[in-house]
Design a protein around this motif. Sequence first.
Motif, PDB file in Angstrom:
ATOM      1  N   MET A   1       0.741  -0.743   0.286  1.00  0.00           N
ATOM      2  CA  MET A   1       0.172   0.132  -0.172  1.00  0.00           C
ATOM      3  C   MET A   1       0.941   1.386  -0.309  1.00  0.00           C
ATOM      4  N   GLY A   2      -0.246   2.160   0.077  1.00  0.00           N
ATOM      5  CA  GLY A   2       0.908   3.433   0.249  1.00  0.00           C
ATOM      6  C   GLY A   2       1.137   4.569   1.066  1.00  0.00           C
ATOM      7  N   LYS A   3       2.000   5.399   1.107  1.00  0.00           N
ATOM      8  CA  LYS A   3       2.197   5.887   2.466  1.00  0.00           C
ATOM      9  C   LYS A   3       0.740   6.567   3.113  1.00  0.00           C
ATOM     10  N   LYS A   4       1.198   6.442   4.377  1.00  0.00           N
ATOM     11  CA  LYS A   4      -0.404   7.315   5.254  1.00  0.00           C
ATOM     12  C   LYS A   4       0.616   8.972   5.060  1.00  0.00           C
ATOM     13  N   LYS A   5      -0.774   9.423   4.794  1.00  0.00           N
ATOM     14  CA  LYS A   5      -0.195  11.480   4.577  1.00  0.00           C
ATOM     15  C   LYS A   5      -0.567  11.912   6.077  1.00  0.00           C
ATOM     16  N   GLU A   6       1.144  13.150   6.697  1.00  0.00           N
ATOM     17  CA  GLU A   6       1.144  13.439   7.451  1.00  0.00           C
ATOM     18  C   GLU A   6      -0.477  15.084   7.507  1.00  0.00           C
ATOM     19  N   LYS A   7      -0.423  14.805   8.778  1.00  0.00           N
ATOM     20  CA  LYS A   7      -1.351  14.993   8.752  1.00  0.00           C
ATOM     21  C   LYS A   7      -0.732  16.241   9.510  1.00  0.00           C
ATOM     22  N   ILE A   8      -1.468  17.992   8.987  1.00  0.00           N
ATOM     23  CA  ILE A   8      -0.821  18.802   9.687  1.00  0.00           C
ATOM     24  C   ILE A   8      -1.642  20.202   9.916  1.00  0.00           C
ATOM     25  N   THR A   9      -1.288  19.728  11.527  1.00  0.00           N
ATOM     26  CA  THR A   9      -1.954  20.644  12.843  1.00  0.00           C
ATOM     27  C   THR A   9      -1.583  22.661  13.015  1.00  0.00           C
ATOM     28  N   TYR A  10      -2.589  22.828  12.582  1.00  0.00           N
ATOM     29  CA  TYR A  10      -2.538  24.856  12.545  1.00  0.00           C
ATOM     30  C   TYR A  10      -2.668  24.465  13.617  1.00  0.00           C
ATOM     31  N   ILE A  11      -1.560  25.929  14.324  1.00  0.00           N
ATOM     32  CA  ILE A  11      -2.143  26.301  15.801  1.00  0.00           C
ATOM     33  C   ILE A  11      -2.482  27.785  15.970  1.00  0.00           C
TER      34      ILE A  11
END
Length: 80
Positions: A1-11
């Motif tokens: 399968m593919g890589k997991k997409k990195e979740k971006i967190t905005y503060i």
Amino acid sequence: MGKKKEKITYIDDGRPLADMSGVRSGFGLGRSGPVRPHRDHKAIWDTYWSAVKMMFVPMLVVIVAMAVIYMIAYFLFTCM
């Protein structure tokens, strides 16, 4: 399968992106009312004349092109 997409967190720290409160515009309100930049007549005339000189050649090109198109259309429709 593919890589997991990195979740971006905005503060949100509450700051605006650009603080424009200290910038005065040329036509904004000053401390004692509306502020307009002082320009003398020579500066205004120089600005106008430089703009006219800049537009003179393109204006002539457009006028000549319109005259040529008119002459071609005139000869096409009157000589037939």
